[in-house]
Write a protein that holds these residues in place. Sequence first.
Motif, mmCIF file in Angstrom:
data_model
loop_
_atom_site.group_PDB
_atom_site.id
_atom_site.type_symbol
_atom_site.label_atom_id
_atom_site.label_comp_id
_atom_site.label_asym_id
_atom_site.label_seq_id
_atom_site.Cartn_x
_atom_site.Cartn_y
_atom_site.Cartn_z
ATOM 1 N N ALA A 141 4.596 -10.331 39.123
ATOM 2 C CA ALA A 141 4.459 -11.170 37.930
ATOM 3 C C ALA A 141 3.354 -10.685 36.996
ATOM 4 N N VAL A 142 2.264 -10.127 37.556
ATOM 5 C CA VAL A 142 1.131 -9.711 36.718
ATOM 6 C C VAL A 142 1.055 -8.194 36.568
ATOM 7 N N ARG A 143 2.109 -7.501 36.929
ATOM 8 C CA ARG A 143 2.116 -6.028 36.920
ATOM 9 C C ARG A 143 1.693 -5.427 35.576
ATOM 10 N N GLY A 144 2.111 -6.000 34.482
ATOM 11 C CA GLY A 144 1.821 -5.408 33.178
ATOM 12 C C GLY A 144 0.436 -5.700 32.622
ATOM 13 N N PHE A 145 -0.373 -6.488 33.317
ATOM 14 C CA PHE A 145 -1.702 -6.846 32.811
ATOM 15 C C PHE A 145 -2.736 -5.831 33.290
ATOM 16 N N PRO A 146 -3.507 -5.237 32.371
ATOM 17 C CA PRO A 146 -4.491 -4.239 32.781
ATOM 18 C C PRO A 146 -5.717 -4.818 33.484
ATOM 19 N N VAL A 147 -5.984 -6.119 33.301
ATOM 20 C CA VAL A 147 -7.165 -6.741 33.900
ATOM 21 C C VAL A 147 -6.742 -8.017 34.627
ATOM 22 N N LEU A 148 -7.282 -8.199 35.827
ATOM 23 C CA LEU A 148 -7.100 -9.432 36.579
ATOM 24 C C LEU A 148 -8.446 -10.123 36.721
ATOM 25 N N ALA A 149 -8.426 -11.444 36.672
ATOM 26 C CA ALA A 149 -9.615 -12.249 36.917
ATOM 27 C C ALA A 149 -9.207 -13.383 37.845
ATOM 28 N N TRP A 164 -6.865 -6.517 45.726
ATOM 29 C CA TRP A 164 -6.313 -6.436 44.372
ATOM 30 C C TRP A 164 -7.165 -5.530 43.479
ATOM 31 N N GLY A 165 -8.252 -4.971 44.016
ATOM 32 C CA GLY A 165 -9.099 -4.086 43.223
ATOM 33 C C GLY A 165 -10.071 -4.830 42.328
ATOM 34 N N MET A 166 -10.466 -6.040 42.739
ATOM 35 C CA MET A 166 -11.426 -6.817 41.959
ATOM 36 C C MET A 166 -12.790 -6.778 42.627
ATOM 37 N N GLU A 167 -13.804 -7.113 41.857
ATOM 38 C CA GLU A 167 -15.161 -7.208 42.374
ATOM 39 C C GLU A 167 -15.815 -8.445 41.778
ATOM 40 N N PRO A 168 -16.839 -8.990 42.460
ATOM 41 C CA PRO A 168 -17.498 -10.190 41.931
ATOM 42 C C PRO A 168 -18.304 -9.870 40.680
ATOM 43 N N ARG A 169 -18.208 -10.744 39.688
ATOM 44 C CA ARG A 169 -18.954 -10.563 38.437
ATOM 45 C C ARG A 169 -19.939 -11.694 38.173
ATOM 46 N N ALA A 170 -19.680 -12.881 38.726
ATOM 47 C CA ALA A 170 -20.565 -14.021 38.494
ATOM 48 C C ALA A 170 -20.384 -15.008 39.626
ATOM 49 N N GLN A 177 -20.190 -26.699 45.334
ATOM 50 C CA GLN A 177 -19.491 -25.670 46.099
ATOM 51 C C GLN A 177 -19.719 -24.287 45.483
ATOM 52 N N ALA A 178 -19.865 -23.287 46.354
ATOM 53 C CA ALA A 178 -20.025 -21.919 45.869
ATOM 54 C C ALA A 178 -18.731 -21.471 45.188
ATOM 55 N N TRP A 179 -18.879 -20.824 44.066
ATOM 56 C CA TRP A 179 -17.752 -20.348 43.262
ATOM 57 C C TRP A 179 -18.097 -18.960 42.771
ATOM 58 N N GLU A 180 -17.112 -18.062 42.771
ATOM 59 C CA GLU A 180 -17.318 -16.706 42.285
ATOM 60 C C GLU A 180 -16.201 -16.331 41.324
ATOM 61 N N LEU A 181 -16.560 -15.597 40.291
ATOM 62 C CA LEU A 181 -15.570 -15.005 39.395
ATOM 63 C C LEU A 181 -15.445 -13.539 39.786
ATOM 64 N N TRP A 182 -14.220 -13.121 40.092
ATOM 65 C CA TRP A 182 -13.921 -11.728 40.414
ATOM 66 C C TRP A 182 -13.063 -11.159 39.298
ATOM 67 N N VAL A 183 -13.318 -9.893 38.946
ATOM 68 C CA VAL A 183 -12.599 -9.228 37.851
ATOM 69 C C VAL A 183 -12.255 -7.810 38.292
ATOM 70 N N SER A 184 -11.144 -7.287 37.775
ATOM 71 C CA SER A 184 -10.731 -5.915 38.086
ATOM 72 C C SER A 184 -11.878 -4.950 37.856
ATOM 73 N N LYS A 185 -12.047 -4.010 38.797
ATOM 74 C CA LYS A 185 -13.082 -2.991 38.654
ATOM 75 C C LYS A 185 -12.773 -2.060 37.493
ATOM 76 N N THR A 186 -11.522 -1.671 37.375
ATOM 77 C CA THR A 186 -11.092 -0.761 36.316
ATOM 78 C C THR A 186 -9.775 -1.280 35.749
ATOM 79 N N GLU A 187 -9.348 -0.691 34.652
ATOM 80 C CA GLU A 187 -8.068 -1.059 34.087
ATOM 81 C C GLU A 187 -6.962 -0.719 35.084
ATOM 82 N N ARG A 188 -6.092 -1.669 35.357
ATOM 83 C CA ARG A 188 -4.996 -1.472 36.308
ATOM 84 C C ARG A 188 -3.853 -0.732 35.630
#
Length: 196
Positions: A141-149, A164-170, A177-188
């Motif tokens: 479903a998300v194949r065409g998106f260069p960035v995942l969050a 999925w190739g993401m890393e924590p950013r915030a 509750q602990a919450w983390e935002l993960w984002v793609s390391k590089t353009e997918r």
Amino acid sequence: MPRIPATVPTHPEPPFDAFEVLDLSGTADPRVTAEQVCAADHASYDAPLRASLAKIERLCSAFPEGVRLCVGRAEGIWHPVGYTAWHPIARHLLDDLTTWPANVPVDREGAEVAYLFNFSVAPVLLGSDVARRLMQELNEAVRGFPVLAADVVSAHGRRAATRWGMEPRASQLRNGQAWELWVSKTERRGLSPGEQ
């Protein structure tokens, strides 16, 4: 669609004899759908991490085509046991991570960032074929998106986001509750989880 009560299994490891993954975009009663997705959320997480029905209703009404519900049949009853959900967001939302909203707005015109609201199953189904099927369908479903969050709130979520190739950013506390935002390391480039 099978008749699905908005309940979670009453015992920890019911003997599921069948599974279905349902596309919710064509359902007639969005309230019932939201209750079923909420039940799947509650089957997947302990009480402090569970999404509220109001949040699930917003998700299901704003971008129903991004929601897939997994149901399992045990003793003749279909139970919501997991779900995936995503929607496109505006790329500028990633610019200021300190103000990342709790309810990330849908941007139907957005084609660069896919926000993965959820990818989970009941703990008894972790690593199962049906869990892999949900992840494969989400990947497609998300194949065409260069960035995942993604919002990540559990160890399972961290492992999946890493695949999925993401890393924590915030990170921050939300409602205690602990919450983390993960984002793609590089353009997918449309790679499958684990191939990145």
